[in-house]
Write a protein that holds these residues in place. Structure first.
Motif, PDB file in Angstrom:
ATOM      1  N   HIS A 166      47.373  41.463  39.569  1.00 32.52           N
ATOM      2  CA  HIS A 166      46.411  42.159  38.700  1.00 32.52           C
ATOM      3  C   HIS A 166      45.018  41.570  38.921  1.00 32.52           C
ATOM      4  O   HIS A 166      44.562  40.708  38.165  1.00 32.52           O
ATOM      5  CB  HIS A 166      46.846  42.045  37.234  1.00 32.52           C
ATOM      6  N   GLN A 167      44.351  42.063  39.957  1.00 25.91           N
ATOM      7  CA  GLN A 167      43.110  41.449  40.421  1.00 25.91           C
ATOM      8  C   GLN A 167      41.968  42.454  40.499  1.00 25.91           C
ATOM      9  O   GLN A 167      42.184  43.644  40.730  1.00 25.91           O
ATOM     10  CB  GLN A 167      43.329  40.815  41.801  1.00 25.91           C
ATOM     11  N   PRO A 168      40.738  41.973  40.332  1.00 23.23           N
ATOM     12  CA  PRO A 168      39.573  42.841  40.449  1.00 23.23           C
ATOM     13  C   PRO A 168      39.437  43.398  41.863  1.00 23.23           C
ATOM     14  O   PRO A 168      39.683  42.695  42.848  1.00 23.23           O
ATOM     15  CB  PRO A 168      38.398  41.904  40.111  1.00 23.23           C
ATOM     16  N   GLY A 169      39.078  44.660  41.939  1.00 17.38           N
ATOM     17  CA  GLY A 169      38.952  45.303  43.235  1.00 17.38           C
ATOM     18  C   GLY A 169      40.262  45.785  43.802  1.00 17.38           C
ATOM     19  O   GLY A 169      40.282  46.484  44.822  1.00 17.38           O
ATOM     20  N   MET A 170      41.371  45.416  43.171  1.00 21.44           N
ATOM     21  CA  MET A 170      42.699  45.853  43.603  1.00 21.44           C
ATOM     22  C   MET A 170      43.314  46.794  42.569  1.00 21.44           C
ATOM     23  O   MET A 170      43.619  47.941  42.858  1.00 21.44           O
ATOM     24  CB  MET A 170      43.608  44.653  43.854  1.00 21.44           C
ATOM     25  N   LEU A 171      43.499  46.290  41.336  1.00 19.42           N
ATOM     26  CA  LEU A 171      44.081  47.109  40.273  1.00 19.42           C
ATOM     27  C   LEU A 171      43.055  47.506  39.222  1.00 19.42           C
ATOM     28  O   LEU A 171      43.268  48.461  38.492  1.00 19.42           O
ATOM     29  CB  LEU A 171      45.253  46.381  39.603  1.00 19.42           C
ATOM     30  N   TRP A 172      41.949  46.765  39.125  1.00 20.91           N
ATOM     31  CA  TRP A 172      40.975  47.074  38.079  1.00 20.91           C
ATOM     32  C   TRP A 172      39.561  46.669  38.500  1.00 20.91           C
ATOM     33  O   TRP A 172      39.362  45.909  39.433  1.00 20.91           O
ATOM     34  CB  TRP A 172      41.342  46.363  36.768  1.00 20.91           C
ATOM     35  N   GLY A 173      38.610  47.255  37.772  1.00 24.89           N
ATOM     36  CA  GLY A 173      37.213  46.875  37.918  1.00 24.89           C
ATOM     37  C   GLY A 173      36.657  46.567  36.536  1.00 24.89           C
ATOM     38  O   GLY A 173      37.297  46.817  35.511  1.00 24.89           O
ATOM     39  N   LEU A 174      35.457  46.024  36.496  1.00 23.96           N
ATOM     40  CA  LEU A 174      34.829  45.660  35.228  1.00 23.96           C
ATOM     41  C   LEU A 174      33.375  46.103  35.235  1.00 23.96           C
ATOM     42  O   LEU A 174      32.585  45.651  36.071  1.00 23.96           O
ATOM     43  CB  LEU A 174      34.927  44.148  35.009  1.00 23.96           C
ATOM     44  N   ASP A 175      33.059  47.004  34.300  1.00 28.38           N
ATOM     45  CA  ASP A 175      31.684  47.446  34.118  1.00 28.38           C
ATOM     46  C   ASP A 175      31.077  46.625  32.985  1.00 28.38           C
ATOM     47  O   ASP A 175      31.653  46.577  31.893  1.00 28.38           O
ATOM     48  CB  ASP A 175      31.658  48.937  33.766  1.00 28.38           C
ATOM     49  N   PRO A 176      29.943  45.957  33.214  1.00 24.42           N
ATOM     50  CA  PRO A 176      29.378  45.096  32.173  1.00 24.42           C
ATOM     51  C   PRO A 176      28.980  45.832  30.903  1.00 24.42           C
ATOM     52  O   PRO A 176      28.859  45.218  29.850  1.00 24.42           O
ATOM     53  CB  PRO A 176      28.155  44.464  32.855  1.00 24.42           C
ATOM     54  N   LYS A 177      28.832  47.152  30.993  1.00 27.72           N
ATOM     55  CA  LYS A 177      28.450  47.925  29.810  1.00 27.72           C
ATOM     56  C   LYS A 177      29.635  48.601  29.131  1.00 27.72           C
ATOM     57  O   LYS A 177      29.685  48.695  27.907  1.00 27.72           O
ATOM     58  CB  LYS A 177      27.410  48.985  30.189  1.00 27.72           C
ATOM     59  N   THR A 178      30.581  49.076  29.922  1.00 24.28           N
ATOM     60  CA  THR A 178      31.683  49.858  29.345  1.00 24.28           C
ATOM     61  C   THR A 178      33.030  49.143  29.387  1.00 24.28           C
ATOM     62  O   THR A 178      33.989  49.593  28.765  1.00 24.28           O
ATOM     63  CB  THR A 178      31.816  51.210  30.069  1.00 24.28           C
ATOM     64  N   GLY A 179      33.130  48.027  30.134  1.00 23.75           N
ATOM     65  CA  GLY A 179      34.368  47.255  30.139  1.00 23.75           C
ATOM     66  C   GLY A 179      35.260  47.531  31.329  1.00 23.75           C
ATOM     67  O   GLY A 179      34.821  48.019  32.374  1.00 23.75           O
ATOM     68  N   TYR A 180      36.544  47.238  31.171  1.00 22.08           N
ATOM     69  CA  TYR A 180      37.515  47.370  32.248  1.00 22.08           C
ATOM     70  C   TYR A 180      37.816  48.835  32.560  1.00 22.08           C
ATOM     71  O   TYR A 180      37.799  49.686  31.661  1.00 22.08           O
ATOM     72  CB  TYR A 180      38.828  46.678  31.879  1.00 22.08           C
ATOM     73  N   PHE A 181      38.122  49.109  33.824  1.00 21.87           N
ATOM     74  CA  PHE A 181      38.596  50.429  34.216  1.00 21.87           C
ATOM     75  C   PHE A 181      39.642  50.266  35.310  1.00 21.87           C
ATOM     76  O   PHE A 181      39.557  49.363  36.144  1.00 21.87           O
ATOM     77  CB  PHE A 181      37.448  51.326  34.685  1.00 21.87           C
ATOM     78  N   GLY A 182      40.651  51.140  35.279  1.00 20.85           N
ATOM     79  CA  GLY A 182      41.747  51.048  36.239  1.00 20.85           C
ATOM     80  C   GLY A 182      41.398  51.680  37.570  1.00 20.85           C
ATOM     81  O   GLY A 182      40.671  52.680  37.622  1.00 20.85           O
ATOM     82  N   LEU A 183      41.944  51.126  38.632  1.00 23.43           N
ATOM     83  CA  LEU A 183      41.712  51.640  39.975  1.00 23.43           C
ATOM     84  C   LEU A 183      42.888  52.445  40.515  1.00 23.43           C
ATOM     85  O   LEU A 183      42.766  53.100  41.550  1.00 23.43           O
ATOM     86  CB  LEU A 183      41.411  50.478  40.929  1.00 23.43           C
ATOM     87  N   LEU A 184      44.033  52.402  39.834  1.00 22.73           N
ATOM     88  CA  LEU A 184      45.188  53.178  40.282  1.00 22.73           C
ATOM     89  C   LEU A 184      45.078  54.603  39.754  1.00 22.73           C
ATOM     90  O   LEU A 184      44.731  54.813  38.586  1.00 22.73           O
ATOM     91  CB  LEU A 184      46.483  52.536  39.798  1.00 22.73           C
TER      92      LEU A 184
END
Length: 209
Positions: free
Chosen positions: A115-133
């Motif tokens: 469960h790593q950034p750029g693999m399963l999720w990203g993080l927007d400093p304004k809106t928070g986490y978002f899924g990449l799958l």
């Protein structure tokens, strides 16, 4: 072609009820879709790397926009190889018993690796986490000894089991999630009947998946 990643979290092998229910689902799914490809990870035997300080440093480099070099690149490639196997699946079948109100430690270890950034999720400093799958499905076969949806909580346990799995999958972008429960397994007036009902639920779900 539909690819299923079947993750077994119990170390009990053929004695595991969560595995047995998942096996019933998979058998029924194969009847409907004989061309599916199944990749199985048995976490009781799977060799997983420690998520040590080097890997934490590589993760932080991603989060802070730095480029991996040297040791960071080597350890991150190791993580990516394991995560890529998860990402490649179209659907997930997770057989998971409840341990101490949560999930087995080997499954938590696996999740912490992939469960790593750029693999399963990203993080927007304004809106928070978002899924990449995208466009993934998951089926959870859940068992527990004393806890059950109808049992008083917290006296008979607390469900940090399904809730953790759903929250994790949701953060990765997987929102199409079905549950099949055999709970409780021990404090059950008719364990054989309840198990048979869970298997029937698994077969029905596979029939419409």
């Amino acid at each position: 072609m539909d690819k299923v990643l079947y993750i077994k979290a119990s170390p009990r092998g053929s004695a595991s009820k969560s595995n047995a229910i998942a096996d019933a689902y998979l058998a029924a799914l194969r009847e409907r879709k004989p061309d599916i490809v199944v990749d199985t990870i048995d976490l009781s035997t799977e060799v997983l790397p420690e998520f040590d300080g080097d890997k934490v440093a590589a993760k932080l480099a991603i989060l802070t926009g730095q480029t991996h070099q040297g040791r960071d690149k080597t350890v991150w490639d190791e993580v990516a190889a394991i995560a890529d196997r998860f990402i490649a699946a179209d659907r997930y079948l997770l057989a998971v018993p409840m341990w101490n109100n949560g999930i087995p430690y080997r499954l938590k270890h696996y999740i912490d690796v992939i469960h790593q950034p750029g693999m399963l999720w990203g993080l927007d400093p304004k809106t928070g986490y978002f899924g990449l799958l995208k466009n993934k499905k998951a089926v959870l076969t859940l068992t527990s000894g004393a806890f059950g949806p109808s049992m008083p909580s917290p006296a008979f346990g607390i469900d940090h089991h399904s809730t953790y799995l759903r929250d994790w999958l949701n953060q990765a972008g997987v929102t199409d999630i079905e549950e099949i429960r055999f709970q409780p397994t021990l404090l059950n007036a008719d364990p054989e009947g309840a198990f048979a009902a869970a298997v029937a639920d698994a077969v029905r779900l596979a029939g419409r998946d």
